[in-house]
Design a protein around this motif. Structure first.
Motif, PDB file in Angstrom:
ATOM      1  N   ALA A 135       9.026 -32.191 -45.657  1.00  0.00           N
ATOM      2  CA  ALA A 135       8.186 -31.023 -45.331  1.00  0.00           C
ATOM      3  C   ALA A 135       8.272 -29.932 -46.157  1.00  0.00           C
ATOM      4  O   ALA A 135       7.463 -29.264 -46.712  1.00  0.00           O
ATOM      5  N   LEU A 136       9.385 -29.521 -46.772  1.00  0.00           N
ATOM      6  CA  LEU A 136       9.956 -28.480 -47.662  1.00  0.00           C
ATOM      7  C   LEU A 136       9.316 -28.967 -48.938  1.00  0.00           C
ATOM      8  O   LEU A 136       8.863 -28.007 -49.641  1.00  0.00           O
ATOM      9  N   ALA A 137       9.413 -30.061 -49.435  1.00  0.00           N
ATOM     10  CA  ALA A 137       8.764 -30.438 -50.769  1.00  0.00           C
ATOM     11  C   ALA A 137       7.218 -30.303 -50.718  1.00  0.00           C
ATOM     12  O   ALA A 137       6.511 -29.826 -51.546  1.00  0.00           O
ATOM     13  N   TYR A 138       6.471 -30.381 -49.341  1.00  0.00           N
ATOM     14  CA  TYR A 138       5.111 -30.207 -49.395  1.00  0.00           C
ATOM     15  C   TYR A 138       5.047 -28.742 -49.567  1.00  0.00           C
ATOM     16  O   TYR A 138       4.180 -28.449 -50.211  1.00  0.00           O
ATOM     17  N   ALA A 198       5.720 -26.934 -38.670  1.00  0.00           N
ATOM     18  CA  ALA A 198       5.700 -26.751 -37.317  1.00  0.00           C
ATOM     19  C   ALA A 198       5.615 -28.215 -36.575  1.00  0.00           C
ATOM     20  O   ALA A 198       6.523 -28.487 -35.725  1.00  0.00           O
ATOM     21  N   ALA A 199       5.043 -29.124 -37.182  1.00  0.00           N
ATOM     22  CA  ALA A 199       5.133 -30.529 -36.600  1.00  0.00           C
ATOM     23  C   ALA A 199       6.175 -31.152 -36.890  1.00  0.00           C
ATOM     24  O   ALA A 199       7.207 -31.701 -36.077  1.00  0.00           O
ATOM     25  N   THR A 200       7.185 -30.979 -38.052  1.00  0.00           N
ATOM     26  CA  THR A 200       8.427 -31.416 -38.479  1.00  0.00           C
ATOM     27  C   THR A 200       9.560 -30.858 -37.501  1.00  0.00           C
ATOM     28  O   THR A 200      10.414 -31.521 -36.947  1.00  0.00           O
ATOM     29  N   ILE A 201       9.422 -29.368 -37.556  1.00  0.00           N
ATOM     30  CA  ILE A 201      10.402 -28.600 -36.446  1.00  0.00           C
ATOM     31  C   ILE A 201      10.339 -29.194 -35.016  1.00  0.00           C
ATOM     32  O   ILE A 201      11.196 -29.169 -34.237  1.00  0.00           O
ATOM     33  N   MET A 202       8.945 -29.482 -34.677  1.00  0.00           N
ATOM     34  CA  MET A 202       8.953 -29.969 -33.384  1.00  0.00           C
ATOM     35  C   MET A 202       9.680 -31.295 -33.144  1.00  0.00           C
ATOM     36  O   MET A 202      10.177 -31.782 -32.060  1.00  0.00           O
ATOM     37  N   VAL A 230       6.740 -26.700 -51.309  1.00  0.00           N
ATOM     38  CA  VAL A 230       7.046 -26.307 -52.825  1.00  0.00           C
ATOM     39  C   VAL A 230       5.816 -26.722 -53.772  1.00  0.00           C
ATOM     40  O   VAL A 230       5.582 -26.114 -54.610  1.00  0.00           O
ATOM     41  N   LEU A 231       5.349 -27.950 -53.592  1.00  0.00           N
ATOM     42  CA  LEU A 231       4.277 -28.556 -54.349  1.00  0.00           C
ATOM     43  C   LEU A 231       3.120 -27.773 -54.433  1.00  0.00           C
ATOM     44  O   LEU A 231       2.576 -27.533 -53.225  1.00  0.00           O
ATOM     45  N   PRO A 232       2.500 -26.998 -55.489  1.00  0.00           N
ATOM     46  CA  PRO A 232       1.373 -26.532 -55.243  1.00  0.00           C
ATOM     47  C   PRO A 232       0.087 -27.094 -54.908  1.00  0.00           C
ATOM     48  O   PRO A 232      -0.936 -26.390 -54.277  1.00  0.00           O
ATOM     49  N   PHE A 233      -0.259 -28.276 -54.947  1.00  0.00           N
ATOM     50  CA  PHE A 233      -1.218 -29.117 -54.933  1.00  0.00           C
ATOM     51  C   PHE A 233      -0.992 -29.810 -53.559  1.00  0.00           C
ATOM     52  O   PHE A 233      -0.294 -31.027 -53.515  1.00  0.00           O
ATOM     53  N   ASP A 234      -1.729 -29.536 -52.496  1.00  0.00           N
ATOM     54  CA  ASP A 234      -1.693 -30.382 -51.232  1.00  0.00           C
ATOM     55  C   ASP A 234      -3.181 -30.340 -50.455  1.00  0.00           C
ATOM     56  O   ASP A 234      -4.053 -30.117 -51.500  1.00  0.00           O
ATOM     57  N   VAL A 235      -3.311 -30.443 -49.042  1.00  0.00           N
ATOM     58  CA  VAL A 235      -4.474 -30.705 -48.651  1.00  0.00           C
ATOM     59  C   VAL A 235      -5.280 -29.464 -49.047  1.00  0.00           C
ATOM     60  O   VAL A 235      -6.483 -29.554 -49.075  1.00  0.00           O
ATOM     61  N   ILE A 236      -4.712 -28.517 -48.665  1.00  0.00           N
ATOM     62  CA  ILE A 236      -5.465 -26.982 -48.784  1.00  0.00           C
ATOM     63  C   ILE A 236      -4.519 -26.259 -50.023  1.00  0.00           C
ATOM     64  O   ILE A 236      -3.242 -25.974 -49.656  1.00  0.00           O
ATOM     65  N   ALA A 293       1.384 -26.029 -40.827  1.00  0.00           N
ATOM     66  CA  ALA A 293       1.300 -27.019 -39.797  1.00  0.00           C
ATOM     67  C   ALA A 293       2.363 -28.145 -40.077  1.00  0.00           C
ATOM     68  O   ALA A 293       2.730 -28.875 -39.045  1.00  0.00           O
ATOM     69  N   VAL A 294       2.603 -28.468 -41.425  1.00  0.00           N
ATOM     70  CA  VAL A 294       3.235 -29.658 -41.487  1.00  0.00           C
ATOM     71  C   VAL A 294       4.987 -29.115 -40.999  1.00  0.00           C
ATOM     72  O   VAL A 294       5.471 -30.047 -40.591  1.00  0.00           O
TER      73      VAL A 294
END
Length: 117
Positions: A60-63, A88-92, A65-71, A85-86
């Motif tokens: 989740a943290l790497a997501y 929040a889902a991980t923390i849940m 940090v990385l500049p290119f993702d879904v949005i 969202a990523v």
């Protein structure tokens, strides 16, 4: 729960180590979930955190940090919604492992006042 290959976990850890604080501190005042991100960081690097939890948090943290993702992050107003969202889902899924000590370290790192008991 899905499992990640050790090489993927190691890559995510390097990504987070290299870019997390620079990106977070540059955006901290703009992100309503900065404290949760920092607490997740401290939990992910806590050797007392179970390996599976650490791996999920690192992903989740790497997501983040990385500049290119879904949005893409550069899109004003929307760029960090997928990151939130990523996270929040991980923390849940693993939030019970994020301790008050992790939050205290996060608040200190972000220059926030400690929470009163």
């Amino acid at each position: 729960m899905s499992y990640q290959l050790p090489a993927t976990v190691a890559k995510n850890e390097r990504t987070v180590e290299q870019g997390f604080w620079k990106k977070l501190l540059g955006l901290a005042g703009k992100l309503p979930f900065a404290e949760e991100l920092a607490a997740a960081y401290y939990c992910a690097f806590d050797r007392n955190t179970p390996g599976k939890v650490r791996a999920m948090l690192m992903a989740a943290l790497a997501y983040f940090v990385l500049p290119f993702d879904v949005i893409p992050d550069f899109l004003a107003g929307l760029g960090y919604t997928d990151d939130a969202a990523v996270l929040a889902a991980t923390i849940m899924m693993v939030g019970r492992h994020i301790t008050p000590e992790h939050y205290a370290k996060a608040r200190a790192a972000l220059g926030l006042k400690p929470k009163e008991n």
